[in-house]
Design a protein around this motif. Structure first.
Motif, PDB file in Angstrom:
ATOM      1  N   TYR A 224       0.862  -1.180   0.000  1.00  0.00           N
ATOM      2  CA  TYR A 224       0.000   0.000   0.000  1.00  0.00           C
ATOM      3  C   TYR A 224       0.901   1.234   0.000  1.00  0.00           C
ATOM      4  CZ  TYR A 224      -3.856  -3.135   1.071  1.00  0.00           C
ATOM      5  OH  TYR A 224      -4.798  -4.130   1.019  1.00  0.00           O
ATOM      6  N   ILE A 225       1.543   1.476  -1.152  1.00  0.00           N
ATOM      7  CA  ILE A 225       2.661   2.419  -1.198  1.00  0.00           C
ATOM      8  C   ILE A 225       2.227   3.877  -1.109  1.00  0.00           C
ATOM      9  CG2 ILE A 225       4.187   0.855  -2.435  1.00  0.00           C
ATOM     10  CD1 ILE A 225       3.416   2.323  -5.019  1.00  0.00           C
ATOM     11  N   MET A 226       0.949   4.192  -1.284  1.00  0.00           N
ATOM     12  CA  MET A 226       0.491   5.583  -1.209  1.00  0.00           C
ATOM     13  C   MET A 226      -0.406   5.837  -0.008  1.00  0.00           C
ATOM     14  SD  MET A 226      -0.216   6.450  -5.225  1.00  0.00           S
ATOM     15  CE  MET A 226      -1.087   4.927  -5.576  1.00  0.00           C
ATOM     16  N   ASN A 227      -0.476   4.900   0.912  1.00  0.00           N
ATOM     17  CA  ASN A 227      -1.425   4.949   2.027  1.00  0.00           C
ATOM     18  C   ASN A 227      -0.821   5.688   3.220  1.00  0.00           C
ATOM     19  OD1 ASN A 227      -3.823   4.180   3.450  1.00  0.00           O
ATOM     20  ND2 ASN A 227      -2.641   2.567   4.446  1.00  0.00           N
ATOM     21  N   SER A 228      -1.152   6.960   3.379  1.00  0.00           N
ATOM     22  CA  SER A 228      -0.523   7.794   4.401  1.00  0.00           C
ATOM     23  C   SER A 228      -1.032   7.497   5.802  1.00  0.00           C
ATOM     24  CB  SER A 228      -0.772   9.268   4.093  1.00  0.00           C
ATOM     25  OG  SER A 228      -0.200   9.635   2.868  1.00  0.00           O
ATOM     26  N   LYS A 229      -0.155   7.717   6.769  1.00  0.00           N
ATOM     27  CA  LYS A 229      -0.565   7.676   8.166  1.00  0.00           C
ATOM     28  C   LYS A 229      -1.439   8.885   8.486  1.00  0.00           C
ATOM     29  CE  LYS A 229       3.451   5.174   9.990  1.00  0.00           C
ATOM     30  NZ  LYS A 229       4.601   5.217  10.929  1.00  0.00           N
ATOM     31  N   ASP A 230      -2.140   8.834   9.613  1.00  0.00           N
ATOM     32  CA  ASP A 230      -2.945   9.960  10.071  1.00  0.00           C
ATOM     33  C   ASP A 230      -2.080  10.943  10.859  1.00  0.00           C
ATOM     34  OD1 ASP A 230      -5.174   8.848   8.946  1.00  0.00           O
ATOM     35  OD2 ASP A 230      -6.252   8.502  10.818  1.00  0.00           O
ATOM     36  N   LEU A 231      -2.434  12.203  10.745  1.00  0.00           N
ATOM     37  CA  LEU A 231      -1.753  13.253  11.496  1.00  0.00           C
ATOM     38  C   LEU A 231      -2.275  13.285  12.927  1.00  0.00           C
ATOM     39  CD1 LEU A 231       0.092  15.810  11.431  1.00  0.00           C
ATOM     40  CD2 LEU A 231      -1.954  17.105  10.779  1.00  0.00           C
ATOM     41  N   CYS A 232      -1.356  13.435  13.890  1.00  0.00           N
ATOM     42  CA  CYS A 232      -1.737  13.576  15.302  1.00  0.00           C
ATOM     43  C   CYS A 232      -0.694  14.436  16.002  1.00  0.00           C
ATOM     44  CB  CYS A 232      -1.840  12.214  15.983  1.00  0.00           C
ATOM     45  SG  CYS A 232      -2.246  12.322  17.741  1.00  0.00           S
ATOM     46  N   MET A 233      -1.119  15.622  16.455  1.00  0.00           N
ATOM     47  CA  MET A 233      -0.198  16.566  17.090  1.00  0.00           C
ATOM     48  C   MET A 233      -0.553  16.819  18.549  1.00  0.00           C
ATOM     49  SD  MET A 233       2.181  17.327  14.937  1.00  0.00           S
ATOM     50  CE  MET A 233       2.859  18.848  15.590  1.00  0.00           C
ATOM     51  N   ILE A 234      -1.283  15.918  19.171  1.00  0.00           N
ATOM     52  CA  ILE A 234      -1.733  16.110  20.553  1.00  0.00           C
ATOM     53  C   ILE A 234      -0.547  16.270  21.510  1.00  0.00           C
ATOM     54  CG2 ILE A 234      -1.851  13.650  21.118  1.00  0.00           C
ATOM     55  CD1 ILE A 234      -4.442  16.255  22.225  1.00  0.00           C
ATOM     56  N   LYS A 235       0.597  15.686  21.208  1.00  0.00           N
ATOM     57  CA  LYS A 235       1.758  15.758  22.101  1.00  0.00           C
ATOM     58  C   LYS A 235       2.572  17.040  21.892  1.00  0.00           C
ATOM     59  CE  LYS A 235       3.976  11.911  23.033  1.00  0.00           C
ATOM     60  NZ  LYS A 235       4.761  10.651  22.883  1.00  0.00           N
ATOM     61  N   HIS A 236       2.131  17.876  20.967  1.00  0.00           N
ATOM     62  CA  HIS A 236       2.944  19.041  20.609  1.00  0.00           C
ATOM     63  C   HIS A 236       2.152  20.349  20.681  1.00  0.00           C
ATOM     64  CE1 HIS A 236       6.129  16.300  19.358  1.00  0.00           C
ATOM     65  NE2 HIS A 236       5.196  15.602  18.742  1.00  0.00           N
ATOM     66  N   ILE A 237       1.259  20.445  21.633  1.00  0.00           N
ATOM     67  CA  ILE A 237       0.478  21.670  21.811  1.00  0.00           C
ATOM     68  C   ILE A 237       1.366  22.889  22.061  1.00  0.00           C
ATOM     69  CG2 ILE A 237      -1.233  22.820  23.273  1.00  0.00           C
ATOM     70  CD1 ILE A 237      -2.434  20.768  21.360  1.00  0.00           C
ATOM     71  N   PRO A 238       2.398  22.819  22.902  1.00  0.00           N
ATOM     72  CA  PRO A 238       3.248  23.997  23.109  1.00  0.00           C
ATOM     73  C   PRO A 238       3.867  24.517  21.814  1.00  0.00           C
ATOM     74  CG  PRO A 238       3.653  22.382  24.821  1.00  0.00           C
ATOM     75  CD  PRO A 238       2.790  21.707  23.806  1.00  0.00           C
ATOM     76  N   GLU A 239       4.409  23.609  20.988  1.00  0.00           N
ATOM     77  CA  GLU A 239       5.014  24.039  19.732  1.00  0.00           C
ATOM     78  C   GLU A 239       3.989  24.678  18.799  1.00  0.00           C
ATOM     79  OE1 GLU A 239       7.248  20.055  20.570  1.00  0.00           O
ATOM     80  OE2 GLU A 239       5.401  21.057  21.223  1.00  0.00           O
ATOM     81  N   ILE A 240       2.773  24.128  18.787  1.00  0.00           N
ATOM     82  CA  ILE A 240       1.715  24.663  17.925  1.00  0.00           C
ATOM     83  C   ILE A 240       1.392  26.101  18.322  1.00  0.00           C
ATOM     84  CG2 ILE A 240      -0.738  24.489  17.352  1.00  0.00           C
ATOM     85  CD1 ILE A 240      -0.405  21.425  17.567  1.00  0.00           C
ATOM     86  N   VAL A 241       1.140  26.312  19.597  1.00  0.00           N
ATOM     87  CA  VAL A 241       0.754  27.651  20.066  1.00  0.00           C
ATOM     88  C   VAL A 241       1.907  28.633  19.895  1.00  0.00           C
ATOM     89  CG1 VAL A 241      -0.013  29.004  22.057  1.00  0.00           C
ATOM     90  CG2 VAL A 241      -0.931  26.698  21.685  1.00  0.00           C
ATOM     91  N   GLU A 242       3.101  28.223  20.256  1.00  0.00           N
ATOM     92  CA  GLU A 242       4.253  29.129  20.205  1.00  0.00           C
ATOM     93  C   GLU A 242       4.674  29.455  18.779  1.00  0.00           C
ATOM     94  OE1 GLU A 242       7.063  27.009  22.581  1.00  0.00           O
ATOM     95  OE2 GLU A 242       5.798  27.149  24.375  1.00  0.00           O
ATOM     96  N   SER A 243       4.274  28.639  17.812  1.00  0.00           N
ATOM     97  CA  SER A 243       4.624  28.909  16.414  1.00  0.00           C
ATOM     98  C   SER A 243       3.792  30.042  15.830  1.00  0.00           C
ATOM     99  CB  SER A 243       4.425  27.651  15.567  1.00  0.00           C
ATOM    100  OG  SER A 243       3.039  27.379  15.389  1.00  0.00           O
TER     101      SER A 243
END
Length: 407
Positions: A224-243
């Protein structure tokens, strides 16, 4: 700093209300025209009106997607539709095509415009160009990393908001602009009808050996060479807000109300905990554990840290360990009896987990099932209404979920 926004998908009126109830600050939905989810339960104008009222009564916002790449015929009636949305008091439209954006500026100049991720905005000059055209918010392409986002935030006007996806399915094509579905099935992904051909299992056929199929493998991990993983950024809330990201967007208008509730709640808890005390913020494993319960593919952090979205080679199936089995429609505290709308099969005596907007998950055992006046031992008819005794008090609209492996 303004409090960042959690933006949730609303594939139906039920999902809109669920997202709002479980902590979303805003929702995005598709109306009757020009949105990229042709097979969702897209909203009629009457449903948009009800959804807007429900959101506005609670201090929340509603954005309507108009993010297709329109052909000439798709522009017919555009002015009238934009006027309808404006009169329905939606808070913004999400668009990617200059024709729609230019028409909106002419017809409804006071209606806020957000630039869709389909416009694949990956640099600050492009974002500034769109801002100068009247676009209030830039929904970044998923190919942008934190370093680039921080630079964009520094160079853009303060009034120009940045929105980015933080959770959900990842498209294997650049910013979702894909021709594969259209080529193989005639269903145009860029006009809302993607067949997800990238999730198919492929074989090679040599032109002089018709009928001989050779499996495609990469390190024997699968094909399944084009089957992408799902995005999950729950562990990176500080980086998200500070960006400098203002709006944290969750993908999934085609997903279930349970998905919407669980994802929104987890990000609401994590974001609120960080904003309450950034210096002493600690990630709680239970937030990620709860995200693991909903239907998902393997998780990944996308392009945020400079890596590409990894693929899943062995299978295109979702990981789905828990199901929603019922929604509480009423509860009698004197008799400890719940009226439940069934969503998946559930047996008398089952112990289920309870998901509600406030507080942690907890377990409750259900017994003494009745459908009307008839005693039953299993609720196995779709959306049947039944009564059950509970070992703990429940609230109206509580979601009942259960591990699929347990009887």
């Amino acid at each position: 700093m303004r409090k960042p926004e959690i933006l949730a998908p609303a594939g139906s009126l039920e999902k809109l209300k669920t997202a709002i109830d479980f902590g979303a600050d805003a929702v995005y939905l598709g109306g009757s025209k020009l949105n990229l989810r042709a097979f969702a339960d897209n909203f009629t104008n009457e449903q948009i009106s009800e959804g807007v009222k429900y959101a506005h009564d609670r201090g929340k916002k509603v954005y309507v997607t108009m993010n297709v790449f329109p052909h000439n015929a798709d522009l017919n009636g555009l002015e009238e539709y934009l006027t309808e949305l404006y009169n329905l008091k939606v808070d913004a439209i999400i668009a990617s095509d200059p024709a729609i954006i230019a028409t909106a500026r002419e017809v409804v100049p006071n209606l806020e415009i957000h630039l869709s991720t389909q416009a694949n905005n990956v640099n600050w000059r492009s974002a500034k160009f769109w801002y100068d055209q009247g676009v209030k918010r830039i929904v970044l392409a998923r190919e942008v990393g934190f370093k680039e986002i921080r630079e964009m935030r520094e160079k853009l006007p303060e009034e120009c908001d940045i929105e980015a996806f933080v959770h959900g399915s990842m498209c294997m094509a650049y910013s979702g602009r894909c021709l594969l579905s259209n080529y193989m099935t005639g269903r145009d992904a860029n006009r809302g009808a993607c067949a997800q051909a990238c999730r198919y299992k492929y074989y090679l056929v040599e032109e002089k050996r018709p009928g001989e199929y050779f499996e495609i493998k990469e390190d024997d991990r699968g094909s399944y060479i084009m089957n992408s993983k799902d995005l999950c950024m729950i562990k990176h809330i500080p980086e998200i807000v500070e960006s400098g990201i203002y709006s944290l967007k969750i993908e999934g208008r085609m997903k279930s109300p349970y998905y919407v509730a669980a994802i929104v709640k987890a990000y609401r808890q994590a974001l609120d905990a960080y904003l309450e005390d950034p210096e002493h913020y600690e990630f709680k494993q239970e937030w990620l554990d709860n995200l693991m319960k909903v239907s998902h593919r393997k998780y990944h952090t996308g392009f945020y840290f400079g890596k590409s979205a990894e693929q899943i080679y062995e299978s295109s199936s979702y990981i789905r360990e828990y199901d929603i089995v019922g929604v509480v429609r009423d509860y009698d505290a004197e008799t400890s009896t719940a009226i439940i709308e069934q969503r998946n099969r559930i047996f008398e005596g089952n112990t289920v987990e309870v998901l509600r907007p406030e507080g942690d998950y907890f377990e409750v055992t259900l017994s003494d099932f009745y459908e009307g006046q008839n005693k039953i031992d299993v609720a196995n008819k779709a959306q049947m209404i039944f009564k059950a005794k509970t070992t703990k008090p429940l609230n109206k609209n509580d979601m009942l979920i259960k591990n699929k492996e347990e009887n």
